[in-house]
Design a protein around this motif. Structure first.
Motif, short mmCIF file in Angstrom:
data_model
loop_
_atom_site.label_atom_id
_atom_site.label_comp_id
_atom_site.label_asym_id
_atom_site.label_seq_id
_atom_site.Cartn_x
_atom_site.Cartn_y
_atom_site.Cartn_z
N GLY A 197 1.03 -1.16 0.07
CA GLY A 197 -0.16 -0.08 -0.12
C GLY A 197 0.74 1.25 0.11
N ALA A 198 0.23 2.37 -0.59
CA ALA A 198 0.80 3.62 -0.32
C ALA A 198 0.37 4.27 0.96
N LEU A 199 1.10 3.95 2.05
CA LEU A 199 0.73 4.20 3.23
C LEU A 199 1.18 5.45 4.10
N ASP A 200 2.27 5.90 3.38
CA ASP A 200 2.76 7.29 3.81
C ASP A 200 3.06 8.28 2.69
N THR A 201 2.22 8.83 2.17
CA THR A 201 2.36 9.54 0.73
C THR A 201 3.29 10.77 1.21
N THR A 202 3.82 10.99 2.49
CA THR A 202 4.64 12.09 2.41
C THR A 202 5.78 11.85 3.38
N LEU A 203 6.32 10.51 3.18
CA LEU A 203 7.48 9.98 3.71
C LEU A 203 8.72 10.63 3.13
N SER A 204 8.64 11.11 1.72
CA SER A 204 9.72 11.71 1.26
C SER A 204 9.32 12.47 0.08
N GLN A 205 10.19 13.07 -0.65
CA GLN A 205 9.95 13.73 -1.95
C GLN A 205 9.31 12.66 -2.93
N GLU A 206 10.11 11.64 -2.95
CA GLU A 206 9.79 10.59 -3.96
C GLU A 206 8.28 10.00 -3.70
N ALA A 207 7.84 9.78 -2.41
CA ALA A 207 6.65 9.47 -2.32
C ALA A 207 5.36 10.65 -2.80
N ILE A 208 5.75 11.93 -2.33
CA ILE A 208 5.16 12.75 -2.95
C ILE A 208 4.85 12.90 -4.58
N ASN A 273 12.75 -3.56 -8.46
CA ASN A 273 11.36 -2.85 -8.72
C ASN A 273 11.28 -1.70 -7.84
N GLU A 274 11.59 -0.61 -8.28
CA GLU A 274 11.53 0.77 -7.48
C GLU A 274 10.26 1.11 -6.73
N SER A 275 9.15 0.57 -7.48
CA SER A 275 7.81 0.97 -6.75
C SER A 275 7.56 0.34 -5.72
N GLU A 276 7.85 -0.96 -5.76
CA GLU A 276 7.69 -1.94 -4.47
C GLU A 276 8.60 -1.40 -3.36
N ALA A 277 9.77 -1.24 -3.80
CA ALA A 277 10.90 -0.66 -2.74
C ALA A 277 10.07 0.74 -2.10
N LEU A 278 9.63 1.67 -2.82
CA LEU A 278 8.99 2.82 -2.26
C LEU A 278 7.85 2.64 -1.24
N HIS A 279 6.87 1.52 -1.85
CA HIS A 279 5.66 1.02 -1.03
C HIS A 279 6.20 0.13 -0.10
N GLY A 280 7.34 -0.45 -0.10
CA GLY A 280 7.71 -1.07 1.39
C GLY A 280 8.26 -0.24 2.16
N ALA A 281 8.81 0.65 1.82
CA ALA A 281 9.45 1.84 2.68
C ALA A 281 8.14 2.63 3.47
N GLU A 282 7.13 2.87 2.50
CA GLU A 282 5.81 3.55 3.24
C GLU A 282 5.13 2.78 4.11
N THR A 283 5.26 1.16 3.92
CA THR A 283 4.64 0.15 4.80
C THR A 283 5.33 0.24 5.97
N SER A 284 6.59 0.14 6.08
CA SER A 284 7.40 0.11 7.07
C SER A 284 7.29 1.17 8.05
N ALA A 285 7.04 2.53 7.30
CA ALA A 285 6.87 3.53 8.22
C ALA A 285 5.40 3.49 8.94
N LEU A 286 4.58 3.17 8.57
CA LEU A 286 3.24 2.87 9.20
C LEU A 286 3.21 1.66 10.11
#
Length: 333
Positions: A197-208, A273-286
């Motif tokens: 999931g896109a669980l932290d949309t403001t985690l980083s500039q990349e997420a935004i 896969n960069e998209s999953e890496a980002l979503h994984g980081a957002e998931t970890s933040a949640l």
């Protein structure tokens, strides 16, 4: 010749029986949506049985705007296996939310959800959310949250025997939707699951940038969604699962993601896969926020795995018993 005639009569008989069964199923549904409306006037304008348990709805939605009467949206239902034999029953509902740039057919097109739910008396609702709707009422544009949580919910309750026990799950953008809706509407859903999931949309500039790029790539002004992330941070926070995590207390939660490295369900030669890496980081933040708040969740942070359907189907299977238990459904054996 006599043998051929007998075979022909048998084939015709079988065809008539099958046609009768299908007609019976259609008849049991026909009229269910006629003149059923939501409080704001949303209505089902047509329905099509595309498979024995699969019903597609076409809905006129004032919440989605664009014309005086609203705009057309669609949702796919998987009817409970006992739908015909229990005409007076009310059914728990599992909402399955699609990801970016896909539609209401994605779950049945890409997974075995029809077979998975064939032994569970649950009504599965898979609504359209636009390719970039982000399960939100836009500052300027469609009101997807109202469509899902008010219009569709009322239509299902009034025309399709939906009950008040609900679970919700989604992938990618749909993971955001599942957790946002659960947090923003406390008590509406007894369980929620996020897959990549896109669980932290403001985690980083990349997420935004990922959010704004998705909206821009679909021909829309990204500021029409949640506004400018710098000038309107409170609007972004109001739709960000990490910022809303405190409101998830009391909801049974399942959280899964990979880390973007090719995994066991990827074909040979798959790259990072960069998209999953980002979503994984957002998931970890949640997950970190939930731990800080002492809110329990079932986790499957499975490491290697890309942003792709084989993993989401697997995680649907993993989370399915918990989702069903939360809404009182015991799958048949």
């Amino acid at each position: 010749m006599r043998t051929r005639a007998v075979i022909w009569r048998l084939l015709v008989g079988v065809a008539l029986v099958v046609a009768g069964l299908v007609a019976g199923s259609v008849a049991s549904i026909a009229g269910a949506a006629q003149q059923v409306t939501a409080d704001d006037g949303a209505t089902v304008v047509s329905q099509t049985l595309v498979a024995p348990r699969t019903l597609d709805l076409t809905i006129q939605s004032p919440a989605l705007g664009r014309t005086a009467q609203g705009r057309i949206a669609r949702a796919r239902l998987l009817l409970p296996p006992d739908w015909d034999s229990r005409p007076g029953a009310r059914w728990p509902v599992l909402y399955l939310l699609h990801g970016c740039c896909d539609d209401y057919t994605s779950w049945t097109r890409q997974t075995d959800v029809a077979a998975l739910t064939a032994g569970a008396d649950v009504l599965v609702a898979m609504p359209e959310a636009g390719p970039d709707g982000y399960y939100s009422n836009w500052l300027s544009g469609p009101a997807w949250e109202t469509f899902h949580t008010v219009e569709l919910r009322q239509l299902l309750e009034r025309g399709y025997r939906a009950g008040t026990r609900r679970a919700i799950a989604g992938l990618s953008m749909g993971g955001l939707g599942a957790f946002d809706y659960s947090a923003r509407h406390p008590g509406m859903f007894q369980a929620a699951a996020s897959y990549s999931g896109a669980l932290d949309t403001t985690l980083s500039q990349e997420a935004i940038t990922q959010v704004t790029s998705v909206v821009t790539s679909n021909g829309h002004d990204p500021n029409n969604l949640w506004g400018d992330p710098t000038r309107q941070p409170l609007v972004w926070a109001a739709h960000n699962p990490v910022d809303l995590a405190w409101a998830l207390r009391g909801t049974r939660l399942f959280v899964a993601s990979g880390n973007g490295q090719p995994g066991p369900l990827d074909p040979p030669g798959t790259g990072f896969n960069e998209s999953e890496a980002l979503h994984g980081a957002e998931t970890s933040a949640l997950v970190d926020r939930l731990r800080l708040l002492h809110i329990p969740a079932t986790l499957d942070l499975y490491g290697p795995g890309t942003h792709s359907w084989p993993y989401w189907q697997r995680e649907l299977h993993v989370s399915f018993p918990m989702l069903m238990a939360a809404i009182g459904v015991t799958p048949m054996t």
